[in-house]
Design a protein around this motif. Sequence first.
Motif, mmCIF file in Angstrom:
data_model
loop_
_atom_site.group_PDB
_atom_site.id
_atom_site.type_symbol
_atom_site.label_atom_id
_atom_site.label_comp_id
_atom_site.label_asym_id
_atom_site.label_seq_id
_atom_site.Cartn_x
_atom_site.Cartn_y
_atom_site.Cartn_z
ATOM 1 N N MET A 9 0.827 -1.204 0.000
ATOM 2 C CA MET A 9 0.000 0.000 0.000
ATOM 3 C C MET A 9 0.863 1.256 0.000
ATOM 4 S SD MET A 9 -3.095 0.976 -0.124
ATOM 5 C CE MET A 9 -4.016 2.485 0.084
ATOM 6 N N ARG A 10 1.991 1.161 0.729
ATOM 7 C CA ARG A 10 2.885 2.324 0.787
ATOM 8 C C ARG A 10 3.499 2.602 -0.583
ATOM 9 N NH1 ARG A 10 7.890 2.902 5.068
ATOM 10 N NH2 ARG A 10 8.503 5.023 4.455
ATOM 11 N N ASP A 11 3.855 1.532 -1.304
ATOM 12 C CA ASP A 11 4.437 1.718 -2.645
ATOM 13 C C ASP A 11 3.424 2.343 -3.608
ATOM 14 O OD1 ASP A 11 6.780 0.673 -1.750
ATOM 15 O OD2 ASP A 11 6.387 -1.367 -2.508
ATOM 16 N N VAL A 12 2.163 1.899 -3.476
ATOM 17 C CA VAL A 12 1.116 2.457 -4.350
ATOM 18 C C VAL A 12 0.941 3.949 -4.087
ATOM 19 C CG1 VAL A 12 -1.345 2.403 -4.889
ATOM 20 C CG2 VAL A 12 -0.096 0.268 -4.563
ATOM 21 N N LEU A 13 0.936 4.334 -2.801
ATOM 22 C CA LEU A 13 0.798 5.750 -2.451
ATOM 23 C C LEU A 13 1.993 6.554 -2.952
ATOM 24 C CD1 LEU A 13 -0.742 7.966 -0.970
ATOM 25 C CD2 LEU A 13 0.470 7.306 1.131
ATOM 26 N N HIS A 14 3.191 5.979 -2.805
ATOM 27 C CA HIS A 14 4.397 6.657 -3.276
ATOM 28 C C HIS A 14 4.338 6.859 -4.794
ATOM 29 C CE1 HIS A 14 9.066 6.933 -2.944
ATOM 30 N NE2 HIS A 14 8.473 8.100 -3.204
ATOM 31 N N THR A 15 3.929 5.805 -5.511
ATOM 32 C CA THR A 15 3.813 5.913 -6.968
ATOM 33 C C THR A 15 2.789 6.978 -7.362
ATOM 34 O OG1 THR A 15 4.359 3.567 -7.173
ATOM 35 C CG2 THR A 15 3.343 4.625 -9.078
ATOM 36 N N PHE A 16 1.657 6.995 -6.631
ATOM 37 C CA PHE A 16 0.613 7.996 -6.932
ATOM 38 C C PHE A 16 1.125 9.413 -6.737
ATOM 39 C CE2 PHE A 16 -2.623 10.768 -5.017
ATOM 40 C CZ PHE A 16 -3.465 10.921 -6.114
ATOM 41 N N LEU A 17 1.847 9.641 -5.641
ATOM 42 C CA LEU A 17 2.348 10.998 -5.368
ATOM 43 C C LEU A 17 3.376 11.426 -6.410
ATOM 44 C CD1 LEU A 17 2.704 10.839 -1.466
ATOM 45 C CD2 LEU A 17 0.960 12.036 -2.825
ATOM 46 N N MET A 18 4.256 10.512 -6.847
ATOM 47 C CA MET A 18 5.244 10.864 -7.867
ATOM 48 C C MET A 18 4.559 11.175 -9.197
ATOM 49 S SD MET A 18 8.551 8.391 -7.259
ATOM 50 C CE MET A 18 7.602 6.909 -7.524
ATOM 51 N N ALA A 19 3.567 10.347 -9.576
ATOM 52 C CA ALA A 19 2.851 10.608 -10.825
ATOM 53 C C ALA A 19 2.089 11.927 -10.752
ATOM 54 C CB ALA A 19 1.888 9.462 -11.125
ATOM 55 N N LEU A 20 1.491 12.202 -9.567
ATOM 56 C CA LEU A 20 0.751 13.450 -9.395
ATOM 57 C C LEU A 20 1.666 14.662 -9.491
ATOM 58 C CD1 LEU A 20 -1.897 14.903 -8.734
ATOM 59 C CD2 LEU A 20 -1.356 14.606 -6.299
ATOM 60 N N SER A 21 2.829 14.599 -8.876
ATOM 61 C CA SER A 21 3.752 15.730 -8.920
ATOM 62 C C SER A 21 4.247 15.983 -10.342
ATOM 63 C CB SER A 21 4.934 15.479 -7.982
ATOM 64 O OG SER A 21 5.640 14.304 -8.376
ATOM 65 N N GLY A 22 4.570 14.902 -11.067
ATOM 66 C CA GLY A 22 5.013 15.069 -12.459
ATOM 67 C C GLY A 22 3.916 15.635 -13.338
ATOM 68 N N SER A 23 2.695 15.154 -13.147
ATOM 69 C CA SER A 23 1.570 15.642 -13.952
ATOM 70 C C SER A 23 1.260 17.100 -13.646
ATOM 71 C CB SER A 23 0.332 14.780 -13.694
ATOM 72 O OG SER A 23 0.581 13.438 -14.064
ATOM 73 N N LEU A 24 1.371 17.477 -12.353
ATOM 74 C CA LEU A 24 1.112 18.879 -11.987
ATOM 75 C C LEU A 24 2.131 19.808 -12.619
ATOM 76 C CD1 LEU A 24 0.066 18.563 -8.227
ATOM 77 C CD2 LEU A 24 -1.383 19.167 -10.181
ATOM 78 N N LEU A 25 3.382 19.382 -12.647
ATOM 79 C CA LEU A 25 4.406 20.225 -13.285
ATOM 80 C C LEU A 25 4.101 20.416 -14.771
ATOM 81 C CD1 LEU A 25 7.678 18.847 -11.616
ATOM 82 C CD2 LEU A 25 6.584 21.078 -11.253
ATOM 83 N N VAL A 26 3.715 19.318 -15.429
ATOM 84 C CA VAL A 26 3.374 19.425 -16.855
ATOM 85 C C VAL A 26 2.126 20.291 -17.042
ATOM 86 C CG1 VAL A 26 2.632 18.126 -18.897
ATOM 87 C CG2 VAL A 26 4.434 17.220 -17.420
ATOM 88 N N ALA A 27 1.143 20.134 -16.153
ATOM 89 C CA ALA A 27 -0.087 20.916 -16.258
ATOM 90 C C ALA A 27 0.199 22.405 -16.084
ATOM 91 C CB ALA A 27 -1.097 20.438 -15.225
ATOM 92 N N LEU A 28 1.051 22.759 -15.121
ATOM 93 C CA LEU A 28 1.407 24.170 -14.918
ATOM 94 C C LEU A 28 2.120 24.739 -16.141
ATOM 95 C CD1 LEU A 28 2.573 24.097 -11.172
ATOM 96 C CD2 LEU A 28 0.477 25.099 -12.106
ATOM 97 N N ALA A 29 3.008 23.927 -16.722
ATOM 98 C CA ALA A 29 3.689 24.378 -17.944
ATOM 99 C C ALA A 29 2.683 24.555 -19.089
ATOM 100 C CB ALA A 29 4.771 23.372 -18.341
#
Length: 354
Positions: free
Chosen positions: A1-21
């Motif tokens: 469960m911890r790995d899934v949460l970690h993966t979600f947060l990394m994907a979310l941070s990368g997507s947010l950076l792309v969205a802001l750009a």
Amino acid sequence: MRDVLHTFLMALSGSLLVALAGLGALRVLRGRSVTAHIAVILLVTVLSVLAGILSAAMRMFISDHDLHVLLIVVGTAATVSLAVGLWAGRRLARASMWAAEAREREREAEARRRELVAWVSHDLRTPLAGLRAMAEALDDGVVSDPGTVADYHRRISAETDRMAALVDDLFELSRINAGALRLSVSDVPLGDVVSDAIASATPLAAAGHISIVAEPSSGWPVVRGSVPELSRVVNNLIRNAIRYTPPDGTVTVTGGQDDGGGWLAVSDTCGGIPEADLPRVFDVAFRGATARTPEKSAGGGLGLAIVRGLVEAHHGAVAVDNVGAGCRFVVRLPSADRPGRAGTGHQAAPAAAG
């Protein structure tokens, strides 16, 4: 469960950076085409997925083999999405431009309708007031001497004829604009139409001390058209020229045939039309008379609009230009031996005399 949460947060941070750009790119592209905006949105979507995949790969959650597979899949999907998006964007852009042009045309048409209503209201209200006054004077016996009574009857008849002609013009224009005009097309000797129009307009020209000059009928072409509508075109052009030509002036009617088809030219000695008014001469209810004779501009402002509508219904073209001491209207029509759309220019028509 911890790995899934970690993966979600990394994907979310990368997507947010792309969205802001992407938001920044959209802000920079504000006012650009719809195609550019759709392309940016698609790129943001694809790059967000790619950012999430690369973030997971960097944390060793995806093997090298799976990463290669995902990159191929994402790259293929991105290529197809961008191609479809650009195609759809161009279609939307064209539709948007068409809608804007349609709205602009509708606004212009509405403005012309209001102008037409104002002109017609004025042209009908003024003679109706005079007719009412003269009729009341005759009914009340205010006017009793035979000379004045005869003059009132003559003026009532003249005003009635003028209003009837205006209503007739309105009806003809409404048929043209509504697409209800039905032409009985045949081979028409244009010289015969011109001869009849000149014979009809000669009394009007003589009353204004104006000469009508036409070339011999042997030089006239045979065109494809409807006799009643072509007669109205020629009559309107000749009477319009007479209306604006000063006394002792000349109205010249010429015609011929060239590579563009048959043509007819009506020239006058009105003094010319201001260059700024030339593009509007065929507009409904336009009566620009700065350089022409204003006291003779008693028409309803519909004659030339009817001319353009009838000529275009014949797949022809009409144009006006200043020539010498006046102006020249040139009508082009399909020839009888080569039916089709006539050329839009009139450079080949020789300059009319006078």
